[in-house]
Each structure stands twice: as structure tokens, then as C-alpha cells.
Enzyme design. Structure first.
Site, PDB file in Angstrom:
ATOM      1  N   PHE A 211      -4.446  24.664   4.048  1.00 11.23           N
ATOM      2  CA  PHE A 211      -3.250  25.516   3.977  1.00 11.23           C
ATOM      3  C   PHE A 211      -2.297  24.917   2.953  1.00 11.23           C
ATOM      4  O   PHE A 211      -1.880  23.769   3.077  1.00 11.23           O
ATOM      5  CB  PHE A 211      -2.549  25.592   5.341  1.00 11.23           C
ATOM      6  CG  PHE A 211      -1.430  26.604   5.354  1.00 11.23           C
ATOM      7  CD1 PHE A 211      -1.619  27.891   5.844  1.00 11.23           C
ATOM      8  CD2 PHE A 211      -0.171  26.273   4.840  1.00 11.23           C
ATOM      9  CE1 PHE A 211      -0.587  28.827   5.821  1.00 11.23           C
ATOM     10  CE2 PHE A 211       0.867  27.206   4.814  1.00 11.23           C
ATOM     11  CZ  PHE A 211       0.655  28.483   5.316  1.00 11.23           C
TER      12      PHE A 211
ATOM     13  N   ASP B  35      -1.599  17.174  -0.872  1.00 10.01           N
ATOM     14  CA  ASP B  35      -0.542  18.019  -0.308  1.00 10.01           C
ATOM     15  C   ASP B  35      -0.071  17.338   0.972  1.00 10.01           C
ATOM     16  O   ASP B  35      -0.719  17.417   2.008  1.00 10.01           O
ATOM     17  CB  ASP B  35      -1.115  19.410  -0.029  1.00 10.01           C
ATOM     18  CG  ASP B  35      -0.121  20.321   0.692  1.00 10.01           C
ATOM     19  OD1 ASP B  35       0.914  19.826   1.179  1.00 10.01           O
ATOM     20  OD2 ASP B  35      -0.401  21.532   0.798  1.00 10.01           O
TER      21      ASP B  35
ATOM     22  N   LYS C 288       8.777  20.165   4.171  1.00 10.64           N
ATOM     23  CA  LYS C 288       9.093  19.985   5.593  1.00 10.64           C
ATOM     24  C   LYS C 288      10.009  18.771   5.845  1.00 10.64           C
ATOM     25  O   LYS C 288      11.206  18.855   5.679  1.00 10.64           O
ATOM     26  CB  LYS C 288       7.795  19.880   6.400  1.00 10.64           C
ATOM     27  CG  LYS C 288       6.995  21.192   6.404  1.00 10.64           C
ATOM     28  CD  LYS C 288       5.769  21.082   7.278  1.00 10.64           C
ATOM     29  CE  LYS C 288       4.899  22.314   7.228  1.00 10.64           C
ATOM     30  NZ  LYS C 288       5.359  23.447   8.016  1.00 10.64           N
TER      31      LYS C 288
HETATM   32  N1  PMP Z   1       1.262  22.763   2.624  1.00  8.98           N
HETATM   33  C1  PMP Z   1       1.048  22.386   3.889  1.00  8.98           C
HETATM   34  C2  PMP Z   1       0.081  21.287   4.173  1.00  8.98           C
HETATM   35  C3  PMP Z   1       1.738  23.007   4.936  1.00  8.98           C
HETATM   36  O1  PMP Z   1       1.500  22.641   6.215  1.00  8.98           O
HETATM   37  C4  PMP Z   1       2.660  24.034   4.630  1.00  8.98           C
HETATM   38  C5  PMP Z   1       3.447  24.745   5.728  1.00  8.98           C
HETATM   39  N2  PMP Z   1       2.838  24.870   6.950  1.00  8.98           N
HETATM   40  C6  PMP Z   1       2.841  24.384   3.304  1.00  8.98           C
HETATM   41  C7  PMP Z   1       2.148  23.724   2.316  1.00  8.98           C
HETATM   42  C8  PMP Z   1       3.815  25.475   2.913  1.00  8.98           C
HETATM   43  O2  PMP Z   1       5.120  25.044   3.072  1.00  8.98           O
HETATM   44  P1  PMP Z   1       6.338  26.124   3.064  1.00  8.98           P
HETATM   45  O3  PMP Z   1       6.155  26.974   4.277  1.00  8.98           O
HETATM   46  O4  PMP Z   1       7.566  25.286   3.085  1.00  8.98           O
HETATM   47  O5  PMP Z   1       6.186  26.906   1.803  1.00  8.98           O
END
Ligand code: PMP
Length: 399
Positions: free
Chosen positions: A134, A219, A248
Site C-alpha cells: 500500500f 516506504d 503519518k
Molecule cells: N504508504 C503506506 C505504507 C501507508 O500505510 C499509507 C497510509 N495508510 C500511505 C503510504 C498513504 O499515506 P496517506 O494516506 O497519508 O496519503
């Protein structure tokens, strides 16, 4: 629809939401408009690393708001330089670009890798990503993600993201070709179900990318900022990636994210990258306050201790209720259930009285735990106590 004084009719429908309104938060607790309180083991999806409304964030916001909110991204400001300096001092990276969301930081990482491929690898642009990964909800990050169904939703996809299987090096090797520029992964797949990349797999990916002259992108939007007991999760494997993204926890609850890279990869030229709020001092002042707290004496060691404690308490539930298992890293953990009763358990936990419990089920047979890094043993005990009761009472069809 009305909840007390609140009318929700004007909001676009994007997800079913429970019939309650939260009006206040402190530490591990949320309070709704009827006065009921809830123990929060979701914390905005691993966002509020210092819990709800911590003093550090309240003070940083109030202080910075009184000084300077937005000089424009065309100028330097103090908080952006302080936070960038702290991040490079405490990581293997040399430079930082700030954005607002995890998806936006990942878009930046994808653009940086493609630019680098254009300059140094004959236009190579493919980034190998992983099944069940994700990376966000923009078109490029949805295309990079391996979430089932996302390949056709909003088609056509952004091309150039072949998918390998996590912890399967051969599946990665088989995808490397002339057009490959990078490999991108989460050190622990969060939304995919808290599935850790094995340290040996991360080390092998580092070797493989070096051997082929490819970039390694981690990521760490969910795993970074102390979540796994180290400042960044890739540190557990002892590797140095070329690019990392954060989101986050870096803002502790306010919109802030970051793209970090080694000097040799920093090839953006004026006009390539930007954004109205990049490096906004109100948000970066919060980021600096959060990071200073994470770096304070004993903080990360305590997260590690708490992670082990949560692990042992979840393991005891596995034994007592004959569940399938427990896994994770630090304070990002999952309980693998014996059936698809995750959503029913989440609902029963929310409705639990006199105090509710917030849990998350990223898959029907799985509960995910992402408490504040400042959670206490007593709060972990309380969560386990409620969950223990619910595991004995709630079946899959109860939701
Ligand atoms: N990368 C990872 C690993 C995530 O867990 C998330 C959000 N769950 C995101 C990217 C996307 O972040 P945002 O919702 O702040 O765009």
C-alpha cells in the site's frame, strides 16, 4: 443525518462511519459527544505517535502560529531547516523534501527515481513493487500498490509498476530488465496485514539493487518515526536505502510527510517538484517537536519494551483462544484470528461499555494494533482484558 448538534448530510459519502462524533482526545483516550470514552489502539492509523493532543504538539502549534504560518514555499523558514537537519542527522539520508501526505511523499519518490533513470539509466522507469503493498491513493501510488482490485479501479493505471511477492527474491529477480530503475517496498506491509519483510530479504534486495545499479526505496510512512522500536524500520536489517518516505507519525496528527534521499540520487531541478505547502513552518515545527521527543533519552528503548509486552500479551490470547497467531514489529502488531470475525470484533469493541475500544481489521481474519508510542502497560492490559472478553463472545456473523 443528525448526531446531537452535528448534521453530517453535506459530507461526501466515501465510507460507512459509526454513529458517533468524537469531540476530545487525550493520550490513549478519545471522548464522544455523549461523554463515553474509548481506548484508542488505532490512533488515526498509526499517526498520533504521541497520543491525542500531546503538550509538545499543542505548544509547537500555538507558538509557531503566533510567529509565522506561511511565508510561501519559495522561501526558507526556521522549522523546515531544523526538521530537515534533525532527519538527516539521525538517518543515512542527505536531503529532505517535505510534503503533506504519505501518498504525496511516495509520488515524489517515484518522480525522483524516474528522473534518475532518465539521467543515469537510459530512460529506465519501471519500479518493482509488491503484491498486497500500500503506497497511497493518488493514481501513481494506487498503481504502485498491490491491493487486489486496484489494477482495474480507475483504469487505466499509471504504467511501470510490476509486482513481485514479498520475501521471495526470485520473484523480484524475474522482473528485473532494461527498463527497471528501482525496487520499492514497505519494511512491514501495514495495510496488507502487518506482514514484515524479513531482514534477510531486505539485505538481499540491497545486494540485488547494488548489483544491477538500481535504487532501493523504502516506504516508511507507517513503519517510520519509532513505530517499530527503532527510528526507522529498515535499521533493523542494517541496510541503507537510497530513498525513504515518511508520513503519518512525522506530524503526530497534523498533515506532514517527507521524501528523503542520498545525495547521489537528489537530481530534481527547479520546476520538477514543489507544492503549495511544502516545508510549511506550522507543520514542520510540529514535526521537529515530535522528532525531538522520539529522540529523547530512552524513548525508543521504551517503545521496544512496550512492543515486546504487547506481543507477549497478544500471544497469551492466541494460546487461550486457540487463534492462528501474532506478528509484527514494535508497536505495529496483528492478531491472526481463527475465522473472519475481525469486523464483528471491531464493532463489538467500539460498542463495549462503559468504555469502548478502537481496533482495526485490515483483513477480515486479522486485528491490527497501532497504539500511541506513549501507551502504558496498564492501557495495554485494559485493551487485552476487553479483547479477551470479546474473543469469548463474538462470532463471525455477530457484526
Ligand atoms: N504508504 C503506506 C505504507 C501507508 O500505510 C499509507 C497510509 N495508510 C500511505 C503510504 C498513504 O499515506 P496517506 O494516506 O497519508 O496519503
Amino acid at each position: 443525518m443528525h448526531y446531537g448538534e452535528f448534521d453530517t448530510a453535506s459530507l461526501m459519502f466515501i465510507t460507512p462511519r459509526p454513529e458517533l462524533i468524537f469531540v476530545r482526545g487525550d493520550g490513549s483516550w478519545l471522548h464522544d459527544d455523549t461523554g463515553k470514552r474509548y481506548l484508542d489502539f488505532v490512533q488515526g492509523w498509526a499517526v498520533n505517535c504521541l497520543g491525542h493532543c500531546p503538550a509538545e504538539i499543542r505548544e509547537a502549534l500555538a507558538d509557531q502560529a503566533a510567529r509565522l504560518i506561511n511565508p510561501s514555499p519559495a522561501f526558507f523558514n526556521g522549522p523546515m531547516t531544523e526538521l530537515a537537519g534533525l532527519l538527516t542527522e539521525h538517518s543515512c539520508f542527505d536531503r529532505v523534501f517535505f510534503a503533506n501526505t504519505g501518498a504525496e511523499a511516495n509520488e515524489g519518490a517515484i518522480k525522483l527515481a524516474r528522473k534518475w533513470g532518465r539521467m543515469h539509466k537510459d530512460g529506465a522507469y519501471e519500479i518493482i513493487t509488491f503484491e498486497h503493498s500500500f503506497h497511497g491513493r493518488t493514481l501513481a501510488t494506487m498503481s504502485a500498490s498491490g491491493k487486489p482490485g486496484w489494477d482495474t479501479l480507475f483504469a487505466p493505471q499509471v504504467p511501470g509498476f510490476p509486482k513481485a511477492r514479498l520475501n521471495d527474491l526470485d520473484s523480484v529477480g524475474a522482473l528485473i530488465g532494461d527498463k527497471t530503475v528501482a525496487i520499492m517496498l514497505e519494511p512491514v506491509q501495514g495495510e496488507g496485514g502487518v506482514i514484515p519483510a524479513e531482514p534477510g530479504f531486505l539485505q538481499a534486495l540491497r545486494d540485488l539493487t547494488r548489483a544491477h545499479g538500481l535504487l532501493l526505496i523504502v516506504d516508511e510512512v507507517q513503519t517510520g518515526m519509532g513505530r517499530t522500536g527503532r527510528l526507522f524500520a529498515h535499521e533493523h536489517a542494517g541496510i541503507e536505502p537510497d530513498i525513504m518516505t515518511l508520513g503519518k507519525g512525522i506530524g503526530g496528527g497534523v498533515p506532514l510527510s517527507a521524501l528523503l534521499a542520498k545525495e547521489a540520487v537528489c537530481c530534481f531541478q527547479p520546476g520538477d517538484q514543489g507544492g503549495t505547502y511544502n516545508g510549511n513552518p506550522l507543520m514542520t515545527a510540529v514535526g521537529a517537536a515530535v522528532l525531538r521527543r522520539l529522540l529523547s533519552d530512552g524513548f525508543l528503548a521504551r517503545v521496544d519494551t512496550l512492543g515486546r509486552y504487547l506481543e507477549s500479551r497478544l500471544q497469551a490470547l492466541v494460546t487461550r483462544h486457540a487463534l492462528a497467531g501474532e506478528r509484527g514489529a514494535g508497536l505495529l502488531r496483528a492478531l491472526i484470528l481463527d475465522s473472519d470475525r475481525g469486523p464483528a470484533l471491531v464493532k463489538a469493541a467500539l460498542d463495549y461499555a462503559p468504555e469502548g475500544l478502537l481496533l482495526n481489521a485490515p483483513r477480515p481474519n486479522l486485528l491490527r494494533f497501532m497504539p500511541a508510542l506513549t501507551v502504558t502497560e496498564a492501557e495495554i492490559d485494559r485493551m487485552i482484558e476487553i479483547l479477551d472478553t470479546l474473543l469469548g463472545a463474538v462470532r463471525a456473523d455477530a457484526g
